[in-house]
Write an enzyme that holds these catalytic residues in place. Structure first.
Site, PDB file in Angstrom:
ATOM      1  N   ASN A  68       0.842  -1.202   0.000  1.00 48.10           N
ATOM      2  CA  ASN A  68       0.000   0.000   0.000  1.00 48.10           C
ATOM      3  C   ASN A  68       0.875   1.249   0.000  1.00 48.10           C
ATOM      4  OD1 ASN A  68       0.550  -1.005   2.649  1.00 48.10           O
ATOM      5  ND2 ASN A  68      -0.981   0.321   3.536  1.00 48.10           N
ATOM      6  N   GLU A  78       0.344   5.174   0.652  1.00 53.46           N
ATOM      7  CA  GLU A  78      -0.600   6.178   1.143  1.00 53.46           C
ATOM      8  C   GLU A  78      -0.196   7.585   0.694  1.00 53.46           C
ATOM      9  OE1 GLU A  78      -1.023   5.504   5.362  1.00 53.46           O
ATOM     10  OE2 GLU A  78      -2.095   3.631   4.994  1.00 53.46           O
ATOM     11  N   ASN A  79      -1.111   8.511   0.900  1.00 52.17           N
ATOM     12  CA  ASN A  79      -0.888   9.897   0.498  1.00 52.17           C
ATOM     13  C   ASN A  79      -1.474  10.820   1.556  1.00 52.17           C
ATOM     14  OD1 ASN A  79      -1.655  12.518  -1.096  1.00 52.17           O
ATOM     15  ND2 ASN A  79      -0.262  11.393  -2.415  1.00 52.17           N
ATOM     16  N   CYS A 105      -4.212   0.631  -2.436  1.00 49.52           N
ATOM     17  CA  CYS A 105      -4.041  -0.614  -1.673  1.00 49.52           C
ATOM     18  C   CYS A 105      -2.987  -1.500  -2.340  1.00 49.52           C
ATOM     19  CB  CYS A 105      -5.346  -1.402  -1.643  1.00 49.52           C
ATOM     20  SG  CYS A 105      -6.667  -0.616  -0.722  1.00 49.52           S
ATOM     21  N   GLU A 146      -3.189  -4.676  -3.048  1.00 47.07           N
ATOM     22  CA  GLU A 146      -3.739  -5.595  -4.060  1.00 47.07           C
ATOM     23  C   GLU A 146      -3.836  -4.925  -5.428  1.00 47.07           C
ATOM     24  OE1 GLU A 146      -4.877  -4.893  -1.056  1.00 47.07           O
ATOM     25  OE2 GLU A 146      -6.244  -6.429  -0.296  1.00 47.07           O
ATOM     26  N   CYS A 200     -10.698  -3.192  -4.248  1.00 51.94           N
ATOM     27  CA  CYS A 200      -9.795  -4.260  -4.695  1.00 51.94           C
ATOM     28  C   CYS A 200     -10.591  -5.474  -5.180  1.00 51.94           C
ATOM     29  CB  CYS A 200      -8.832  -4.644  -3.575  1.00 51.94           C
ATOM     30  SG  CYS A 200      -7.645  -3.318  -3.246  1.00 51.94           S
TER      31      CYS A 200
END
Ligand code: THU
Length: 160
Positions: free
Chosen positions: A62, A64-65, A73, A75, A115
């Site tokens: 993953n 993130e921001n 994610c 997946e 996902c």
């Protein structure tokens, strides 16, 4: 009410001693790559490893921001990476591993809704189910034989 439409969902459960070498490798890879997750906001480290029918494996985590919805994610990152490189190779399996940054134990996760819909996309593209491999809190392998088990009544173009 005139009738009900019901859906029964099944996950297969495997103890570690019964895992195939292929599955063990995928889980280990998902675990390894989860350590590189960029997750400064949630501290939730997720890894995913995808096996294609040409034998290639793609793993991602993953990302993130600071603008939270921008994050992706593990997946979807892994599937996008795999499909970008081998658009004609069918994804056979995806293994998912998660852990909170300061905890040793496994965090038991199933793929989020986005996902699941992404996995569905490649099932439709290749007309074949994708095995989704997750870990239970006890460390048992949970296998969904196709996204139907996790996303019944999902959106598809019913005319195609
Ligand atoms: N996350 C995943 O990578 N995969 C999932 O299936 C569930 C959630 C990520 C998104 C976010 O970076 C963090 O886990 C916490 O939600």
């Amino acid at each position: 009410m005139r009738k009900k439409i019901e859906f029964r969902s099944t996950l297969e459960v495997y103890l570690p001693k019964d895992w195939s070498e292929e599955d063990r490798n995928l889980i280990e890879l998902a675990q390894k790559i989860s350590k590189n997750a960029h997750a400064p906001y949630s501290d939730f480290l997720v890894g995913a490893a995808v096996l294609l029918d040409n034998g290639k494996v793609f793993a991602a985590n993953n990302q993130e921001n600071v603008s939270f919805p921008v994050g992706i994610c593990a997946e979807r990152a892994a599937l996008s990476y795999a499909m970008a490189n081998f658009p004609d190779s069918r994804p056979k399996k995806i293994a998912i591993f998660a852990r909170r940054r300061h905890e040793d134990r496994i965090a038991s996760v199933t793929p989020c809704g986005l996902c699941r819909q992404t996995i569905n996309e490649y099932e439709v593209k290749f007309k074949s189910p994708i095995e989704v491999m997750m870990l239970s809190p006890e460390g048992h392998l949970l296998v969904a034989n196709g996204i139907e088990q996790l996303l019944p009544f999902r959106f598809n173009d019913l005319n195609s």
